[in-house]
Design a protein around this motif. Structure first.
Motif, PDB file in Angstrom:
ATOM      1  N   ARG A   7       0.845  -1.194   0.000  1.00 48.27           N
ATOM      2  CA  ARG A   7       0.000   0.000   0.000  1.00 48.27           C
ATOM      3  C   ARG A   7       0.881   1.245   0.000  1.00 48.27           C
ATOM      4  O   ARG A   7       1.819   1.358   0.788  1.00 48.27           O
ATOM      5  CB  ARG A   7      -0.916   0.010   1.219  1.00 48.27           C
ATOM      6  N   LEU A   8       0.573   2.133  -0.914  1.00 46.11           N
ATOM      7  CA  LEU A   8       1.185   3.468  -0.887  1.00 46.11           C
ATOM      8  C   LEU A   8       0.129   4.388  -0.315  1.00 46.11           C
ATOM      9  O   LEU A   8      -0.988   4.430  -0.817  1.00 46.11           O
ATOM     10  CB  LEU A   8       1.561   3.943  -2.293  1.00 46.11           C
ATOM     11  N   SER A   9       0.514   5.098   0.735  1.00 44.64           N
ATOM     12  CA  SER A   9      -0.480   5.909   1.413  1.00 44.64           C
ATOM     13  C   SER A   9      -0.040   7.374   1.395  1.00 44.64           C
ATOM     14  O   SER A   9       0.982   7.713   1.975  1.00 44.64           O
ATOM     15  CB  SER A   9      -0.617   5.358   2.836  1.00 44.64           C
ATOM     16  N   ASP A  10      -0.768   8.195   0.685  1.00 47.49           N
ATOM     17  CA  ASP A  10      -0.474   9.641   0.575  1.00 47.49           C
ATOM     18  C   ASP A  10       0.976   9.906   0.179  1.00 47.49           C
ATOM     19  O   ASP A  10       1.614  10.804   0.718  1.00 47.49           O
ATOM     20  CB  ASP A  10      -0.760  10.361   1.900  1.00 47.49           C
ATOM     21  N   CYS A  11       1.498   9.119  -0.734  1.00 47.69           N
ATOM     22  CA  CYS A  11       2.896   9.278  -1.119  1.00 47.69           C
ATOM     23  C   CYS A  11       3.086  10.449  -2.075  1.00 47.69           C
ATOM     24  O   CYS A  11       2.441  10.524  -3.115  1.00 47.69           O
ATOM     25  CB  CYS A  11       3.411   8.006  -1.797  1.00 47.69           C
ATOM     26  N   SER A  12       4.000  11.332  -1.703  1.00 46.12           N
ATOM     27  CA  SER A  12       4.360  12.423  -2.600  1.00 46.12           C
ATOM     28  C   SER A  12       5.863  12.416  -2.785  1.00 46.12           C
ATOM     29  O   SER A  12       6.601  11.967  -1.919  1.00 46.12           O
ATOM     30  CB  SER A  12       3.926  13.769  -2.032  1.00 46.12           C
ATOM     31  N   MET A  13       6.284  12.899  -3.937  1.00 36.22           N
ATOM     32  CA  MET A  13       7.711  12.968  -4.207  1.00 36.22           C
ATOM     33  C   MET A  13       7.999  14.295  -4.894  1.00 36.22           C
ATOM     34  O   MET A  13       7.315  14.674  -5.834  1.00 36.22           O
ATOM     35  CB  MET A  13       8.079  11.809  -5.150  1.00 36.22           C
ATOM     36  N   ALA A  14       9.014  14.976  -4.392  1.00 31.82           N
ATOM     37  CA  ALA A  14       9.412  16.226  -5.034  1.00 31.82           C
ATOM     38  C   ALA A  14      10.917  16.222  -5.183  1.00 31.82           C
ATOM     39  O   ALA A  14      11.640  15.761  -4.303  1.00 31.82           O
ATOM     40  CB  ALA A  14       8.965  17.417  -4.196  1.00 31.82           C
ATOM     41  N   PHE A  15      11.390  16.652  -6.338  1.00 30.68           N
ATOM     42  CA  PHE A  15      12.825  16.838  -6.538  1.00 30.68           C
ATOM     43  C   PHE A  15      13.097  18.329  -6.581  1.00 30.68           C
ATOM     44  O   PHE A  15      12.576  19.001  -7.454  1.00 30.68           O
ATOM     45  CB  PHE A  15      13.293  16.201  -7.849  1.00 30.68           C
ATOM     46  N   VAL A  19       7.257  18.966  -7.779  1.00 29.62           N
ATOM     47  CA  VAL A  19       6.455  17.809  -7.405  1.00 29.62           C
ATOM     48  C   VAL A  19       6.317  16.869  -8.596  1.00 29.62           C
ATOM     49  O   VAL A  19       5.853  17.262  -9.657  1.00 29.62           O
ATOM     50  CB  VAL A  19       5.060  18.260  -6.935  1.00 29.62           C
ATOM     51  N   VAL A  20       6.755  15.619  -8.435  1.00 27.22           N
ATOM     52  CA  VAL A  20       6.601  14.658  -9.527  1.00 27.22           C
ATOM     53  C   VAL A  20       5.610  13.552  -9.187  1.00 27.22           C
ATOM     54  O   VAL A  20       5.119  12.866 -10.071  1.00 27.22           O
ATOM     55  CB  VAL A  20       7.953  14.048  -9.967  1.00 27.22           C
ATOM     56  N   LEU A  21       5.322  13.398  -7.891  1.00 23.14           N
ATOM     57  CA  LEU A  21       4.235  12.507  -7.487  1.00 23.14           C
ATOM     58  C   LEU A  21       3.404  13.262  -6.469  1.00 23.14           C
ATOM     59  O   LEU A  21       3.938  13.796  -5.506  1.00 23.14           O
ATOM     60  CB  LEU A  21       4.763  11.219  -6.841  1.00 23.14           C
ATOM     61  N   ASN A  22       2.108  13.268  -6.705  1.00 21.91           N
ATOM     62  CA  ASN A  22       1.265  14.084  -5.860  1.00 21.91           C
ATOM     63  C   ASN A  22       0.252  13.212  -5.141  1.00 21.91           C
ATOM     64  O   ASN A  22      -0.732  12.774  -5.723  1.00 21.91           O
ATOM     65  CB  ASN A  22       0.570  15.139  -6.735  1.00 21.91           C
ATOM     66  N   ASN A  23       0.539  12.931  -3.859  1.00 19.33           N
ATOM     67  CA  ASN A  23      -0.440  12.266  -3.014  1.00 19.33           C
ATOM     68  C   ASN A  23      -0.994  10.979  -3.595  1.00 19.33           C
ATOM     69  O   ASN A  23      -2.183  10.832  -3.765  1.00 19.33           O
ATOM     70  CB  ASN A  23      -1.603  13.239  -2.791  1.00 19.33           C
ATOM     71  N   LEU A  24      -0.096  10.065  -3.860  1.00 15.80           N
ATOM     72  CA  LEU A  24      -0.495   8.789  -4.431  1.00 15.80           C
ATOM     73  C   LEU A  24      -1.113   7.894  -3.366  1.00 15.80           C
ATOM     74  O   LEU A  24      -0.544   7.704  -2.309  1.00 15.80           O
ATOM     75  CB  LEU A  24       0.754   8.087  -4.986  1.00 15.80           C
ATOM     76  N   ASN A  25      -2.284   7.339  -3.684  1.00 14.48           N
ATOM     77  CA  ASN A  25      -2.873   6.330  -2.821  1.00 14.48           C
ATOM     78  C   ASN A  25      -3.165   5.127  -3.685  1.00 14.48           C
ATOM     79  O   ASN A  25      -3.873   5.229  -4.682  1.00 14.48           O
ATOM     80  CB  ASN A  25      -4.166   6.846  -2.182  1.00 14.48           C
ATOM     81  N   LEU A  26      -2.578   3.998  -3.288  1.00 11.52           N
ATOM     82  CA  LEU A  26      -2.656   2.842  -4.169  1.00 11.52           C
ATOM     83  C   LEU A  26      -2.430   1.595  -3.342  1.00 11.52           C
ATOM     84  O   LEU A  26      -1.556   1.567  -2.489  1.00 11.52           O
ATOM     85  CB  LEU A  26      -1.540   2.975  -5.222  1.00 11.52           C
ATOM     86  N   TYR A  27      -3.256   0.566  -3.547  1.00  9.35           N
ATOM     87  CA  TYR A  27      -2.913  -0.706  -2.921  1.00  9.35           C
ATOM     88  C   TYR A  27      -2.813  -1.773  -3.992  1.00  9.35           C
ATOM     89  O   TYR A  27      -3.442  -1.698  -5.037  1.00  9.35           O
ATOM     90  CB  TYR A  27      -3.914  -1.091  -1.828  1.00  9.35           C
TER      91      TYR A  27
END
Ligand SMILES: Nc1ncnc2c1ncn2[C@@H]1O[C@H](COP(=O)(O)OP(=O)(O)OP(=O)(O)O)[C@@H](O)[C@H]1O
Ligand SMILES: [Mg+2]
Lengths: 388, 270
Positions: A7-15, A19-27
């Motif tokens: 499970r990815l819970s509220d995952c964000s990634m910024a370099f 921001v390259v990933l914005n609040n990913l929610n995924l199981y």
């Protein structure tokens, strides 16, 4: 009831603040074949790297089997990766590349025996059709062969989850189709969970249990291939998956939508009265009829022979549709069209409205342009570098 | 064809400055002062066996010390931020821009019996060290002068290793130490090899370092050859024979080493 594995819970990634990933929610469920699908640069590789542990998300959590694994280093995660650019060990031959993980492995606290390793490697090379290549230098292999070594190297460890980053990108059409079937078969027989990355929508639809459509670091839609194709959530998904005509419409009431000033019956409901919507009409869902029987009348402006069918472009009051048909109507002729209620799909307006689904700029090369392997990161030159 | 003409200056340069001296050395080595063919020059070399052994021993020790110091430096350096890497590489090269003699003189004044080192030892109450004019001083001089030639090739090879290979290794279950021993180290061997060549060859033939830091007490091949050409023992024929034999041994040495190391990282472009 399928068991949730990752499970990815509220995952964000910024370099550097971008921001390259914005609040990913995924199981991701156990034994599932899940595909991350999206155009280049949408964040697919970044998502895989977060699952593999190579990239630490800027915020959010990653769970494996219910346990938070944010701080677990890659070598302790029960996942293996087929890297986008193979990342084969150039100082080792094919056999040693595949055996790499096995040599580090402990089963019941013991190292694997030499003969055990040899038999597992040769079994795996057999599966990827590389038997007899054991002694070969990986640099001497073709791009497709290197890719298959990369697949074998990851798969031989029997991970719980296999992450595959565009594993078939370097293969020609024929081999690609074969390997798609092969991977699907491997996934089903081994029961390994596959998280598969591709930007090829056909491949995604053909192989996956679940498709995750991404754009600009945001998940646009998650669903089965059928859901994604038949019930796209917005204009981006509708356009990215297959061909779509997307036009402005207005919901008069449940089951009635107005397009180009005419009312059409549809199956969608639950919209506000007179709500403005995007209407998707797939090219194969349009029937060509006589002008007098048509719900709309348009002029044929372009014809492309596609083997089984013709792709024709029809001008309706300046808005051009793509229609697929078996009947040939010459350029310049007037035709009528009919659309069945189940051929119409209604979507809420989104940031993508008006951007996609118009074939005004259509040309015969349109397909070639949109289907080329779009790899701005220069993986071609990478492949060439391996040859030297 | 045009490009051919461009090579003429190089061929000319090579002929005059590389081939001609080697031919001369050959001629001298196989003749007497009066010009007759002879092998006597080589027979005389037997008398210098200890110089040969000593030269190769000290050069080998210096090369090993350079690897022991240079490899970790290169490895750690490769992990630093780009900005810091550039700075440190410049610092490593900085002494090379200074005159070789000056640098070695500086070591004289450090290692002398009344030099900086011993004054420091006396200051903290430790016994004095006799280093100058010993083999230790010569090895120190070699290591100091040639260390950059070990660090830089190793560093540049490590930098060229594709970072995704390290990720792949970790992905396959390798803890950091195994990533190093199974991927980084084998892939960096070509760098070690060229570093060894670049340290060993000048070290085995040096004479400045021995004269300044060895004070004439340590005689190596370089000194021997120099003495035959310029010194009191003046005999360029024996000197040439010594030079030829040394060259031969070094070439065999390098060949064996490349053969042995070549199996590992031959795909790394060097
Ligand atoms: N280490 C990094 N530093 C800065 N930006 C990065 C880094 N890694 C990825 N990005 C950026 O993040 C975005 C998403 O990259 P990512 O590699 O995840 O895309 P992708 O969906 O895998 O694309 P492709 O199909 O081309 O492989 C891109 O804009 C990329 O430039
Ligand atoms: Mg990618």
């Amino acid at each position: 009831m399928p068991k949730e594995l990752i499970r990815l819970s509220d995952c964000s990634m910024a370099f550097d603040g971008e921001v390259v990933l914005n609040n990913l929610n995924l199981y991701i469920n156990d034994k599932e074949f899940l595909t991350l699908l999206g155009p280049s640069g949408c964040g697919k590789t970044t998502t895989l790297r977060i699952i593999g542990g190579f990239q630490r998300q800027t915020s959010g959590d990653v769970f494996f089997d219910g346990v938070r694994i944010n701080d677990v280093p890659p070598h302790k995660r029960m996942v293996n990766t087929v890297f986008q650019k193979y990342a084969l060990f150039t100082h080792l031959n094919v056999f040693e590349n595949v055996a790499f993980g096995l040599r580090l492995k402990r089963e019941d606290g013991k190292k694997l025996t030499k003969s055990d390793i040899a038999s597992r490697v040769s079994e795996m090379l057999d599966i990827v059709s590389l038997s007899g290549f054991e002694k070969r230098d990986v640099a001497s292999l073709s791009g497709g062969q290197q890719q298959r070594v990369a697949i074998a190297r990851a798969l031989v460890n029997q991970p719980k989850v296999l992450l595959l980053d565009e594993p078939l990108g370097a293969l020609d059409m024929r081999l690609r189709k074969d390997m798609q079937n092969e991977l699907k078969r491997i996934q089903q027989t081994t029961g390994i969970t596959f998280v598969y990355v591709t930007h090829d929508q056909e491949e995604a639809l053909a192989m996956s249990d679940t498709v995750v459509v991404m754009e600009k670091g945001v998940i646009q839609q998650i669903g089965t291939p059928e859901d994604i194709y038949n019930e796209p959530k917005n204009a981006f998904v509708a356009d990215f998956i297959g061909e779509s005509n997307i036009v402005d419409g207005c919901m008069h009431s449940d089951g009635v939508v107005e397009i180009f000033g005419r009312k059409f019956a549809c199956l969608d409901k639950g919209f506000a009265p007179m709500e403005h919507v995007d209407v998707v009409i797939r090219p194969e869902d349009v029937d060509i009829v006589d002008v007098k029987d048509g719900m709309l009348t348009g002029t044929v402006t372009n014809i492309t022979f596609k083997g089984m069918l013709y792709d024709i472009i029809v001008d309706f009051k300046g808005f051009k549709w793509l229609i697929q048909t078996t009947d040939l109507s010459p350029v310049g002729s007037k035709i009528g069209i009919k659309i069945d209620p189940d051929g119409i799909h209604i979507m809420k307006k989104s940031e993508f409205s008006g951007v996609f689904g118009d074939y005004s700029s259509y040309s015969a090369e349109y397909d070639d342009i949109s289907d080329v392997e779009y790899e701005p990161d220069g993986s071609d030159s990478e492949a060439a570098a391996y040859e030297t | 064809m045009k490009p051919k003409h461009f090579t003429i200056p190089y061929i000319g340069w090579m002929a005059v400055f590389v081939v001609a001296p080697i031919v001369l050395i050959f001629v001298y080595a196989f003749t007497t002062a009066s010009g007759e063919l002879t092998l006597a020059n080589f027979a005389r070399i037997a008398g210098f066996a200890s110089v040969f052994v000593n030269s190769f021993r000290l050069a080998l020790i210096a090369t090993l010390i350079c690897i022991i110091i240079g490899y970790p430096v290169a490895y750690i350096l490769s992990k630093e931020k780009m900005r810091i890497q550039r700075l440190i590489v410049m610092l490593i090269m900085l002494p090379l821009w200074m005159n070789f003699l000056l640098r070695t003189y500086a070591w004289m004044s450090i290692l002398e019996n009344t030099g900086l080192l011993n004054r420091f030892l006396a200051f903290v109450g430790l016994p004095m060290l006799r280093i100058i004019n010993t083999q230790v001083a010569v090895v120190i001089g070699m290591v100091y002068n040639f260390l950059p030639f070990m660090i830089l090739p190793i560093y540049s090879v490590i930098m060229k290793i594709d970072k995704s290979l390290l990720e792949a290794a970790r992905d396959l279950g390798a803890p950091p130490l195994s990533v190093f021993s199974k991927v980084v180290f084998p892939l960096s061997l070509p760098g070690v090899l060229s570093g060894m060549t670049m340290v060993f060859v000048p070290a085995v033939s040096t004479f400045v370092i021995t004269q300044l830091l060895g004070g004439g007490m340590v005689i190596l091949l370089g000194d021997l050859i120099e003495m035959q050409f310029l010194g009191a023992a003046f005999n360029p024929h024996v000197g040439s024979a010594v030079a030829l034999v040394m060259m031969f041994i070094v070439i065999v040495f390098m060949y064996v080493m490349n053969k042995f190391g070549g199996g590992e990282g031959r795909t790394v472009g060097l």
